[in-house]
Every structure is written in structure tokens, then in C-alpha cells.
Design an enzyme around this catalytic site. Structure first.
Site, short mmCIF file in Angstrom:
data_model
loop_
_atom_site.label_atom_id
_atom_site.label_comp_id
_atom_site.label_asym_id
_atom_site.label_seq_id
_atom_site.Cartn_x
_atom_site.Cartn_y
_atom_site.Cartn_z
N LYS A 165 14.56 -12.46 -13.11
CA LYS A 165 14.60 -10.90 -13.66
C LYS A 165 12.92 -11.37 -14.92
CE LYS A 165 15.16 -8.48 -11.46
NZ LYS A 165 15.67 -8.49 -10.54
N GLU A 170 9.24 -12.57 -13.28
CA GLU A 170 8.77 -11.72 -12.55
C GLU A 170 8.13 -10.55 -13.11
OE1 GLU A 170 10.84 -9.50 -9.04
OE2 GLU A 170 12.60 -9.08 -10.58
N ARG A 200 5.05 0.36 -6.06
CA ARG A 200 4.39 -0.34 -4.77
C ARG A 200 4.00 -1.60 -4.67
NH1 ARG A 200 6.77 2.58 -0.10
NH2 ARG A 200 5.17 1.55 0.98
N TRP A 230 -2.33 -2.63 -2.10
CA TRP A 230 -2.35 -3.81 -1.77
C TRP A 230 -2.85 -4.78 -1.42
CZ3 TRP A 230 0.70 -8.74 -0.35
CH2 TRP A 230 1.41 -9.19 -1.24
N CYS A 234 0.34 -1.48 0.08
CA CYS A 234 -0.22 -0.05 0.01
C CYS A 234 0.46 0.98 -0.24
CB CYS A 234 -0.65 -0.05 1.16
SG CYS A 234 -1.61 -1.40 0.97
N LYS A 256 7.04 -3.43 -4.12
CA LYS A 256 8.62 -3.21 -4.17
C LYS A 256 8.98 -3.52 -3.11
CE LYS A 256 12.02 -0.68 -5.76
NZ LYS A 256 12.92 -1.88 -6.73
N ASN A 298 -1.29 1.55 6.44
CA ASN A 298 -0.17 0.77 5.54
C ASN A 298 -0.31 -0.43 6.05
OD1 ASN A 298 1.49 -1.07 3.52
ND2 ASN A 298 2.72 0.53 3.61
N GLY A 299 -0.10 -1.90 6.47
CA GLY A 299 -0.13 -2.42 7.16
C GLY A 299 -1.02 -3.36 7.41
N HIS A 309 19.80 -34.41 -11.16
CA HIS A 309 19.22 -35.14 -10.08
C HIS A 309 17.69 -34.21 -9.99
CE1 HIS A 309 22.92 -36.47 -8.23
NE2 HIS A 309 23.27 -34.72 -8.75
N GLU A 342 19.33 -15.00 -9.94
CA GLU A 342 18.80 -13.48 -10.72
C GLU A 342 18.24 -13.23 -11.80
OE1 GLU A 342 17.77 -11.04 -8.34
OE2 GLU A 342 17.99 -9.11 -9.56
#
Ligand code: G6P
Length: 613
Positions: free
Chosen positions: A490, A493, A27, A76, A2, A608, A102-103, A509, A486
Site C-alpha cells: 500500500k 505503490e 485502469r 496503457w 487499456c 487496476k 485492449n490486449g 539474515h 499488504e
């Protein structure tokens, strides 16, 4: 997660709030809303599901909401589906209390039941509506004003919050409170601002206050007073933000992500220059003395997401150069596994935002066990930066795209600098090697710039060709495995293509059974000692039908006998190859996402700054 904005001053609030929310879009969110009030009138509340555009249309870009005081929010979803009903601001039925949050309020069920007994009803599924009504309850019951009501609510609430509240009886004022979620207060001439992050404030002011945990703030036009939870006034330092406003704009690029990819040479150079002085690395600003460095017996690196991947790379570098055992862990695991932290250890937290809930919890856990902590953080004044014993700021500047690029690159560099300096102080490398490593580090910015110049178009072409892939594998050995992780993140996502990173030797394996005709395997091989082993692993997948992209160092041209598509990075010391190898992988992710027409900077479901666990 949020985003919160707030404004009180002489200008019309709604357009400022909308512009601020736009700057917080990165965000991640799924609905948005505004509450604006004109003088003594009750606030008008407008909300919309989906993109901010919908809210802007509904309010005629804010022009339809008159008033000089207001709060705004991008949500969010955590409690309750993304919907207009669950979107913030939330308010009491008489709109005497209106708030954004927010939270997460952990004990919201229990509080909700208590409030129902007191006659309250609820229109949404959110924990925020519960907080608003709890504040209202105390406000009306004790009649001691907003600060008292909020302080009482803070004592009752378990969880995390950045709260901005307007009370009907207090026109032109906004009350705020904070526990573990980011909130910055800006002040200008006759106006005051609230934001979850710096970018919304930059067009108006650089003078900010950081509100601490369990603290309250009372915003008037151009003036703010702060209080502790006992409602005693406290003094806070007014801090000047150094970031320039342009750094948070797209500056002619199509997306923030590609702009930030291009900012990497500058970001890496600034980070190097912040600690390399007169041909030496100087960590005194981070407060790491040579005695502390010599005494280290073990290092724990704890982080989430890409910051964790930077930590994996740092592990290889620090262990190899400085011969200090390093353990890298995901913060969400570390915090709950009751870790045994040995004496003479250092816990390093890596975080771009400095607000990631799990990383912050890991930091506090280490501190509670008396272990010295160091944070590698990008956002100045963030919670992790303020709470760590030692701080190493990466100088990436504001990063807006959800998929990190330049911040990750500066985290890599911070890890190298620690590795090289620890090795130097502990005498595990010669003076000559130290100088060689420093010279190689200082070449990195130009090498990254060159890579960007040379490779962009080829990667763009390759990405368009593979935009319809269903599964992609990234393989590497040693530090190349860290880069594979990484590169894979990238791609997945922002392109929504399933991809996995594998230590190349581990493929046999199990995973190799997934290889079939035409599947793309991106192989990274920058380590001379592991080169032939890698070629063997690559041949194993190739003969099972894989299409091979090979990423190696200039000079290894015989790779073309094995791979279908080769990309070369300039020569550097082998410890530092991640900084170069990651660039074509970032470009690959970016261009695949662009080819698929996706929302590159704001991928679905992601945030984010992850301020909930
Ligand atoms: C989120 C971001 C990632 C980031 C991770 C850790 O998931 O989308 O890009 O790597 O959080 O964030 P931090 O701010 O702690 O580096």
C-alpha cells in the site's frame, strides 16, 4: 490497462465517450483517443498523450466532434512508447476501418510482414494498427462484410483482445470481438454502449450482455446481435447490474481510495451476511458440499498483488483451524512451473477484477488437470467468475482506486469464512469455538468503523512526518507477516517510497544491514504467542537506529516502552486481526501519498486490472 468505450444512439457520442473514459481512468493509462462519426461521414479521430483532460480540451469536452456513433480508448502502453501516434483509435489510411483494442496480439510482427507484402504501410509501433489493417485486408479481399473480416482476423491472430471496430460502409454500427479481455455491452432505449467495465454504463443503463471468448457482436442503436466465430447467430442472456451509480462516484471524498477505505465496514458486513444464515456459514451457493470439504487433502491458493496477500493470510487461517495443508502461490509463477496438483485438491483463485491474465491462466491450468476450482471474485460476470467451478463473490462493490482496500478486506473475510467452515465440517474445532469465531467475525465491521474514527487523525499526522522517508520496513510474524506485505505494498505503490515486508525473524539474515539511523520500521504484533519474539526483533532494529511504529492489540500498552509511535487495534480472535491491522496501514499509505501531493487513485505505471501477463 487499456479502457474501451463505445456508443451508438441518438445523442452526441463524444461527451458520452469522454465521460465513460473518465470512469475507466482507474485502469491506468498514458494516452487517450476518440473516433466519432456523423451519419455516413468517415470517422473523425482525435488523440492526446497524457491525461484525459488533454483530450477533453482538444475536443472542447467532446463538443467539437459531431456525431452519434463512436469509440474511445485509454491506452496503457505495451507496444511502443506512450505517444499521440501510438494512441488509439487506429485506422486505415482511408479510414474505412477504425478500431480500439485492449490486449496483446502476440504474432503481430509476422502479420505485419504479411501485410507489408500486400502493400500496407504502418505509422505506429502498435500491435493494434496491425490488427486493424488485417481486418481491412480481409474486408477488401473477400468482400463478405465486417463480421467475416473480423472472424478471419480472429482466426489469424494469436493473443488477447477486446476489439471495437467501425466500418465506413456501416454507419451507426459498431462491431466487437473478444478473447480474454473484458468487454461489456449495454443496451438502453434506442442506444447501445460498450465498456471495459461496469461504471461507464451505470448512468445510462443496467441491462448488459457479457460477450464470451471468440465471440462477435454487432451493435445497432438499442439492439445487439451476437455471433460465434463461424458467424452463426447466438443468443445471450441480458443481465441486470445491481451496483448503483453512486457507488462508482466519489461522493464528497477527496479520492476514491479514502472513500473505499471508509466503505470497508459495509463491504465486510455484506460479504459476511452473504453466507452467514441463521448463525451458520452456508457455502451451498458456492456449490461446496460438506462431502467435498471433507475430502480435501490440499488447497492451492493462487493470485496476484494484494489478492495474493489475502491468500497468504487465508493460508494461516485455513491451516490452523481446518488443518488442511495450503500452498499459496503467485499466479505468474504457478502457471509456468508445471505444478503437481494432487487428487482431492481444490485450487482457489482470488481476484478483485476477475480478469487478471495470470490468475485466469492459473485457473485454466488447474481446470485442464481436472482439479476442482473455486474463485473468490468481486466483479460479477467477469471471466474468472464465469470459468471457475465454484464461485464466492466478495461484495465490495465497484472499486475504482488502483490501490485496493475494500476488495482486499472482503477477500480476507472470504478466506476466514472458508477456514472456519472447513474446520467446522471436518470437526477440527468444537461447536463452541465455531460460535465464538462466528461472533468475532460479525463484530469486525463495527471494529473497522471504530478504528477509522479513532485513528485517522493520528495516522495523518504521522504520515505527514514520514512523507520524506526513503526506505521503510514492515515486519511481522505469522499472520502479521501477511499484513506486513499488504501494508508495504500500500505504501510503496501510491507514495513511491521504497518499502519491504519482512518476516521479523528473517531480518537478521541480511536485511538488518540496511537499518540505519532514523529509518522507519513498522512492526505488527497482534499474536500473543509471538509477541515477545517480535519485541526482541524490534529491539534489535531499534538499537541500530530505527524509528519504530508498533501496531498491536489494545491492552498491550507496555509496547510504549519499546516503540516511538504506537497504534492499537480492538481485540478480536487472533485469526482475524489482519482485517483490523490493515486499516491503519492503508491510512498510512494514503496520507503519505496525499502529503506528497501524488495522484493517489492513479499511481504512475500501475493498472487496476492487469489483463496482460
Ligand atoms: C493489480 C492491482 C492490484 C491487484 C492485482 C491483482 O496489480 O493494481 O491492486 O491486487 O492487480 O488484481 P485482481 O483484480 O486479480 O485482484
Amino acid at each position: 490497462m487499456c479502457g474501451i468505450v463505445g456508443y451508438t444512439g441518438d445523442q452526441q457520442a463524444a461527451p458520452i465517450l469522454l465521460a465513460g473514459l473518465e470512469k475507466l481512468e482507474y485502469r491506468g493509462y498514458d494516452s487517450a483517443g476518440l473516433a466519432v462519426r456523423d451519419g455516413e461521414r468517415v470517422p473523425e479521430v482525435v488523440k492526446a498523450k497524457g491525461r484525459l483532460r488533454a483530450l477533453a480540451e482538444k475536443t472542447d469536452n467532446g463538443r467539437a466532434m459531431r456525431g452519434n456513433c463512436g469509440i474511445g480508448h485509454t491506452r496503457w502502453a505495451t507496444h511502443g512508447e506512450p505517444s499521440e501516434n501510438n494512441a488509439h483509435p487506429h485506422c486505415t489510411d482511408d479510414r474505412s476501418v477504425v478500431a480500439v483494442h485492449n490486449g496483446i496480439i502476440e504474432n503481430y510482427q509476422e502479420i505485419r510482414e504479411k501485410l507489408i507484402k500486400n502493400g500496407y504501410t504502418f505509422y505506429s509501433d502498435t500491435d493494434t494498427e496491425v490488427a486493424v489493417k488485417l481486418i481491412d485486408h480481409y474486408y477488401k479481399k473477400y468482400n463478405e462484410g465486417p463480421l467475416d473480416a473480423m472472424a478471419r482476423a480472429m482466426m489469424r491472430i494469436r493473443g488477447t483482445y477486446a476489439l471495437a471496430v467501425m466500418f465506413k460502409d456501416y454507419p451507426e454500427e459498431i462491431f466487437v470481438a473478444r478473447q480474454d479481455n473484458p468487454m461489456i455491452i449495454g443496451v438502453g432505449e434506442g442506444e447501445s454502449f460498450i465498456a471495459s467495465d461496469v461504471p461507464p454504463l451505470l448512468p445510462y443503463t443496467r441491462k448488459v450482455y457479457y460477450i464470451g471468448n471468440q465471440e462477435l457482436g454487432r451493435l445497432h442503436k438499442g439492439e445487439v446481435t451476437f455471433y460465434n466465430i463461424d458467424q452463426e447467430e447466438i443468443q445471450k442472456e441480458l443481465v441486470t447490474i445491481e451496483w448503483d451509480a453512486e457507488a462508482a462516484e466519489k461522493g464528497g471524498y477527496e479520492h476514491f481510495m479514502i472513500k473505499e477505505i471508509h466503505e470497508q465496514p459495509r463491504a465486510v458486513r455484506d460479504t459476511l451476511n452473504s453466507v452467514i444464515r441463521d448463525g451458520h456459514i452456508d457455502l451451498t451457493e458456492a456449490g461446496l458440499s460438506d462431502d467435498v470439504i471433507r475430502s480435501l487433502k490440499r488447497i492451492y491458493i493462487v493470485a496476484c498483488g494484494s489478492a495474493y496477500h489475502a491468500g497468504v493470510a487465508a493460508q494461516y487461517v485455513i491451516e490452523d483451524l481446518a488443518r488442511i495443508p495450503v500452498r499459496v502461490e503467485l499466479a505468474s509463477e504457478f502457471r509456468y512451473r508445471n505444478p503437481i496438483l494432487e487428487e482431492n485438491s481444490l485450487v482457489i483463485i482470488i481476484s478483485q477484477s476477475g480478469e487478471t491474465a495470470d490468475s485466469l491462466a492459473a485457473l485454466r491450468l488447474a481446470k485442464s488437470q481436472g482439479v476442482p476450482t473455486m474463485a473468490i471474485v468481486n466483479v460479477v460476470g467477469s471471466t474468472i467468475a464465469r470459468e471457475a467451478d465454484h464461485i464466492f463473490y466478495t461484495l465490495a462493490g465497484p472499486e475504482i482506486a488502483v490501490a485496493t482496500t475494500k476488495a482486499y478486506s472482503t477477500q480476507l473475510v472470504a478466506g476466514y469464512l472458508l477456514g472456519v467452515q472447513f474446520a467446522h465440517v471436518r470437526g477440527t474445532i468444537t461447536e463452541e469455538k465455531y460460535e465464538e469465531l462466528l461472533a468475532a467475525l460479525q463484530e469486525l465491521p463495527d471494529q473497522i468503523a471504530k478504528l477509522l474514527e479513532d485513528d485517522k487523525e493520528r495516522i495523518q499526522w504521522f504520515a505527514a512526518k514520514y512523507a520524506n522517508a526513503k526506505d521503510v520496513f514492515f515486519i511481522g510474524r505469522g499472520i502479521d507477516y501477511a499484513v506486513s506485505m499488504e501494508g508495504s505494498l500500500k505504501l510503496k505503490e501510491i507514495s513511491y517510497i521504497h518499502s519491504e515486508a519482512y518476516a521479523a525473524g528473517e531480518l537478521k539474515h541480511g536485511t538488518i544491514s540496511l537499518i540505519e539511523d532514523g529509518i522507519l520500521v513498522v512492526s505488527i504484533l497482534t499474536q500473543e504467542a509471538l509477541y515477545e519474539k517480535m519485541i526482541s526483533n524490534m529491539v534489535e532494529v531499534k538499537c541500530r537506529g530505527a524509528y519504530l511504529m508498533g501496531l498491536t492489540t489494545a491492552g498491550n500498552y507496555n509496547i510504549e516502552d519499546t516503540v516511538d509511535f504506537a497504534v492499537y487495534i480492538p481485540k478480536t480472535d487472533e485469526h482475524f486481526t489482519p482485517s483490523l491491522a490493515v486499516v491503519p496501514l492503508q491510512l498510512l499509505g494514503y496520507y503519505v501519498s496525499v502529503s506528497k501531493g501524488l495522484d493517489v487513485d492513479k499511481p504512475r505505471n500501475l493498472a487496476k486490472s492487469v489483463t496482460v501477463e
